[in-house]
Scaffold this motif. Structure first.
Motif, PDB file in Angstrom:
ATOM      1  N   GLY A 300      -3.780   8.782  -4.901  1.00  0.00           N
ATOM      2  CA  GLY A 300      -2.400   8.736  -5.393  1.00  0.00           C
ATOM      3  C   GLY A 300      -2.309   8.398  -6.872  1.00  0.00           C
ATOM      4  O   GLY A 300      -2.982   8.985  -7.725  1.00  0.00           O
ATOM      5  N   THR A 301      -1.464   7.432  -7.168  1.00  0.00           N
ATOM      6  CA  THR A 301      -1.255   7.029  -8.556  1.00  0.00           C
ATOM      7  C   THR A 301      -2.556   6.566  -9.206  1.00  0.00           C
ATOM      8  O   THR A 301      -2.823   6.870 -10.373  1.00  0.00           O
ATOM      9  N   SER A 346      -8.100   0.991  -7.626  1.00  0.00           N
ATOM     10  CA  SER A 346      -7.163   0.693  -6.529  1.00  0.00           C
ATOM     11  C   SER A 346      -6.304  -0.523  -6.881  1.00  0.00           C
ATOM     12  O   SER A 346      -6.837  -1.554  -7.293  1.00  0.00           O
ATOM     13  N   GLN A 347      -5.015  -0.377  -6.725  1.00  0.00           N
ATOM     14  CA  GLN A 347      -4.123  -1.523  -6.934  1.00  0.00           C
ATOM     15  C   GLN A 347      -4.376  -2.558  -5.841  1.00  0.00           C
ATOM     16  O   GLN A 347      -4.694  -3.698  -6.119  1.00  0.00           O
ATOM     17  N   SER A 348      -4.234  -2.122  -4.582  1.00  0.00           N
ATOM     18  CA  SER A 348      -4.309  -3.064  -3.458  1.00  0.00           C
ATOM     19  C   SER A 348      -5.727  -3.546  -3.198  1.00  0.00           C
ATOM     20  O   SER A 348      -5.930  -4.641  -2.683  1.00  0.00           O
ATOM     21  N   THR A 351      -7.110   0.177   0.134  1.00  0.00           N
ATOM     22  CA  THR A 351      -6.887   1.555   0.605  1.00  0.00           C
ATOM     23  C   THR A 351      -8.146   2.032   1.325  1.00  0.00           C
ATOM     24  O   THR A 351      -9.245   2.055   0.753  1.00  0.00           O
ATOM     25  N   VAL A 397       7.078   0.060  -3.446  1.00  0.00           N
ATOM     26  CA  VAL A 397       6.083   0.994  -2.913  1.00  0.00           C
ATOM     27  C   VAL A 397       5.577   1.911  -4.032  1.00  0.00           C
ATOM     28  O   VAL A 397       4.379   2.187  -4.144  1.00  0.00           O
ATOM     29  N   SER A 399       4.160   2.797  -7.311  1.00  0.00           N
ATOM     30  CA  SER A 399       3.352   2.044  -8.260  1.00  0.00           C
ATOM     31  C   SER A 399       3.802   2.335  -9.693  1.00  0.00           C
ATOM     32  O   SER A 399       3.944   3.496 -10.078  1.00  0.00           O
ATOM     33  N   LYS A 484       5.833  10.363  -8.797  1.00  0.00           N
ATOM     34  CA  LYS A 484       6.840   9.291  -8.775  1.00  0.00           C
ATOM     35  C   LYS A 484       8.191   9.848  -8.341  1.00  0.00           C
ATOM     36  O   LYS A 484       8.878   9.278  -7.504  1.00  0.00           O
ATOM     37  N   GLU A 487       8.179  10.849  -4.521  1.00  0.00           N
ATOM     38  CA  GLU A 487       8.103   9.793  -3.510  1.00  0.00           C
ATOM     39  C   GLU A 487       9.385   8.983  -3.399  1.00  0.00           C
ATOM     40  O   GLU A 487       9.724   8.556  -2.298  1.00  0.00           O
TER      41      GLU A 487
HETATM   42  C1  F6R Z   1       2.324   5.923  -5.483  1.00  0.00           C
HETATM   43  C2  F6R Z   1       1.441   4.975  -4.857  1.00  0.00           C
HETATM   44  C3  F6R Z   1       0.266   5.479  -4.098  1.00  0.00           C
HETATM   45  C4  F6R Z   1      -0.954   4.597  -4.377  1.00  0.00           C
HETATM   46  C5  F6R Z   1      -2.131   5.016  -3.478  1.00  0.00           C
HETATM   47  C6  F6R Z   1      -3.379   4.209  -3.784  1.00  0.00           C
HETATM   48  O1  F6R Z   1       3.335   5.296  -6.188  1.00  0.00           O
HETATM   49  O2  F6R Z   1       1.640   3.798  -4.933  1.00  0.00           O
HETATM   50  O3  F6R Z   1       0.001   6.814  -4.397  1.00  0.00           O
HETATM   51  O4  F6R Z   1      -1.286   4.717  -5.713  1.00  0.00           O
HETATM   52  O5  F6R Z   1      -1.771   4.852  -2.145  1.00  0.00           O
HETATM   53  O6  F6R Z   1      -3.146   2.849  -3.577  1.00  0.00           O
HETATM   54  P1  F6R Z   1      -4.113   1.753  -4.163  1.00  0.00           P
HETATM   55  O7  F6R Z   1      -4.012   1.823  -5.639  1.00  0.00           O
HETATM   56  O8  F6R Z   1      -3.598   0.469  -3.604  1.00  0.00           O
HETATM   57  O9  F6R Z   1      -5.496   2.085  -3.686  1.00  0.00           O
END
Ligand code: F6R
Length: 607
Positions: A300-301, A346-348, A351, A397, A399, A484, A487
């Motif tokens: 994704g982002t 990865s933000q979280s 994933t 949600v 990002s 963006k 979604e």
């Molecule tokens: C879009 C969004 C998703 C995340 C994707 C990866 O706004 O938030 O596309 O970027 O699910 O998530 P992470 O970065 O947490 O691995």
């Protein structure tokens, strides 16, 4: 994605569970439920739809019990309805289970349990776990959970309460996040820290296949062979307000306004005496000489940030870079060896596809450097090197601020590698660092002019389909702008490389079609102007995003949003903000729930 909260202590569990689930609403869900141990029985309340409906049901008949588990469900197996929502109760009524993740061998297990006389009432994979624990339960709930997790395949974070246990409950995890919150005469579990942050900052982060037994004054962790495991307390250092709206109407807007600060937080500590220093990451010039190719893998982002990373690393460090969508990478038997560096974004940090891609890369001998936001997340723990993006909790949600910080981190990596490989001059390096440090001010000025975009959105929110076109780094930006918009506003859109449009897609441009053009790349300006003329000739309305000094753009585009002049190479960190604002205002105009878009989840912990 689904959320879990569990509680044991001296307070009534139900209000604490509902409160915790509210903090997890942002993860996305379509039903919710709680199970409370009360009067030697398990009281289950659940409902389809918003948490407010569950809260109303709970308030009408408030359970008084002091032990409970709660869940918000994002449907995978079986539609969202009262029956499929969690907690699930076992055949005998003894065991209640909440579960995040997917049990891959649930059909086999279900057939076995059915042959043993177990009746199933839902379509979920989770119900299998409730019956399986029941099947193994011979008076010791911990043993039953351990035996069960040794039989299930797939991913899980589990919370389990048992009708026979008035002093404890059990939880376990594999490939799906779960933390234990350590309180005073009370303890918690949660799939995500914000759910329990109001009560404690001391947590245990569980490893795969660990099982935890919680009572009000004690927490014990075991491995899946029953041996006790010593855990270290992890102190959460961000405060509760970081996970609250603080006066903004939406988390998304709040998070866009945090961009200048979080970029500063990500960059400043890594610049010492005018030079880049990447924490404890020790990738030396010799290491870099051995790296034949870098793979950037994400979803994704974060994947779109990776596309920017490819351009920048190749340009500055002259190392070939391939960018891959994690769900594709892990199944295509990638040609990875110990001569590759894999950068995971990865933000979280949770994933699932990205985590499994990381494991695939490590299995094949590559060194893994991850760019992650959540400290202590699975990806951060399994990587060889971690560069944290100090974006703080991202609740919306969609990002936003995480993307800007991912780009900031990628620029630091690219510059560090370029310098070590001797591909850039000292003067360029110093100027680049100064430009990077200046980016927060550039974004502040973009945010101060947000009304231009708001007005444009108010005139065009009825658009049925929107195109984003750009060249070079602006193509990477276009992909993110398009995602963006889709979604959160549910408007169909496509991102195209400016030069590629005429190879087919231009057929879709007609009178009034909206085309958004990020135009920050000085060397590609003339080419983009030609592309704008092509779409204008077919009736398109064009919004361009460009640097203040590019006045020629005004002659071709219908509306121009400007950002202060910055070096083209780093312009994407600032030029993404107008695209995020555009998506936000389009969604608001359409009356969409921007923070919780339909069908989407924040942290995607299923495949
Ligand atoms: C879009 C969004 C998703 C995340 C994707 C990866 O706004 O938030 O596309 O970027 O699910 O998530 P992470 O970065 O947490 O691995």
């Amino acid at each position: 994605m689904c959320g879990i909260v569990g509680y044991i202590g001296s307070n009534m569990a139900a209000p604490i569970l509902i409160n915790g689930l509210k903090k997890l609403e942002y993860r996305g869900y379509d039903s919710a439920g709680v199970a409370i141990f009360e009067d030697n029985d398990l009281k289950v309340i659940k409902s389809k739809g918003r948490l407010a409906i569950l809260e109303e049901k709970v308030n009408k008949d408030m359970p008084k019990g002091l032990i409970g588990i709660g869940h918000t469900r994002w449907a995978t197996h079986g539609e969202p309805n009262d029956l499929n929502s969690h907690p699930h109760i076992s055949h005998s009524g003894k065991i209640a289970v909440v579960h995040n993740g997917i049990i891959e061998n649930y059909i086999e297990l279900k057939e076995f349990l059915q042959s043993e006389g177990y009746k199933f009432v839902s379509e979920t994979d989770t119900e299998v776990v409730a019956h399986l624990i029941d099947y193994h339960y011979k008076g010791d709930i911990v043993e039953a959970v351990i035996e069960s997790i040794n039989e299930v395949e797939g991913s899980y974070a589990l919370g389990v309460i048992c009708k026979d246990c008035d002093d404890k409950f059990v939880a376990a995890r594999k490939d799906s996040p779960l933390v234990v919150g350590l309180g005073k005469n009370e303890n918690f579990i949660a799939s995500d820290i914000p759910a329990i942050l109001e009560y404690t900052r001391d947590v245990y982060i569980l490893e795969d296949k660990e099982v935890v037994v919680l009572s009000s004054d004690n927490v014990k962790v075991f491995n899946n062979h029953g041996a006790e495991v010593k855990k270290e307390i992890f102190k959460v250092n961000w405060d509760v307000s970081a996970a609250e709206k603080s006066g903004y109407e939406h988390f998304m807007m709040k998070e866009m306004f945090e961009e200048p600060k979080v970029i500063r937080d990500t960059i400043s500590p890594r610049i010492k005496d005018g030079s880049i220093s990447l924490d404890n990451i020790n990738i030396t010039s010799e290491d870099l000489e051995k790296i034949e190719k870098i793979y950037i893998v994400a979803c994704g982002t974060a994947y779109h940030a990776g596309v920017v990373g490819k351009y920048v690393i190749e340009k500055l460090a002259r190392i070939p870079v391939e960018v891959d969508v994690a769900s594709e990478f892990r199944y295509r038997d990638p040609l990875i060896t110990n001569k590759n560096l894999v950068i995971i974004i990865s933000q979280s940090g949770e994933t699932l596809d990205t985590l499994f891609a990381l494991r695939e890369a490590k299995k094949k001998g590559a060194r893994v450097l991850s760019i992650v936001n959540v400290v202590g997340s699975s990806i951060s723990r399994e990587s060889d090197d971690v560069l944290y993006t100090w974006a703080g909790p991202e609740i919306a949600v969609a990002s936003t601020k995480a993307y800007n910080t991912q780009l900031s981190a990628l620029y630091l990596v690219a510059m560090d590698f370029a310098m070590k490989k001797g591909h850039i001059e000292e003067g360029f390096y110093k100027k680049f660092i100064e430009d990077l440090k200046n980016i927060p001010q550039v974004i502040e000025s973009v945010l101060a002019n947000k009304e231009v975009i708001q007005r444009f959105a108010s005139e065009h929110y009825n658009a049925k389909s929107i195109f984003f076109i750009g060249r070079g780094l602006d193509y990477a930006l276009s992909m993110e702008g398009s995602l963006k918009l889709k979604e959160i506003s549910y408007i169909h859109s496509e991102a195209y490389a400016g030069g590629e449009l005429k190879h087919g897609t231009i057929a879709l441009i007609e009178e009034g079609t909206l085309v958004i053009c990020p135009m920050t790349q000085d060397n590609l300006m003339d080419k983009m102007i030609s592309n704008i003329r092509e779409v204008k000739a077919r009736g398109a309305t064009v919004l361009a995003i460009t640097k203040e000094s590019n006045q020629q753009v005004e002659k071709v585009a219908d509306v121009v949003v400007t950002i202060p002049d910055v070096d083209s190479l780093i312009a994407p960190i600032a030029a993404v903000t107008p695209l995020q604002l555009f998506a936000y205002y389009m969604a608001i105009q359409k009356g969409c729930d921007v923070d919780k878009p339909r069908n989407l989840a924040k942290s995607v912990t299923v495949e």
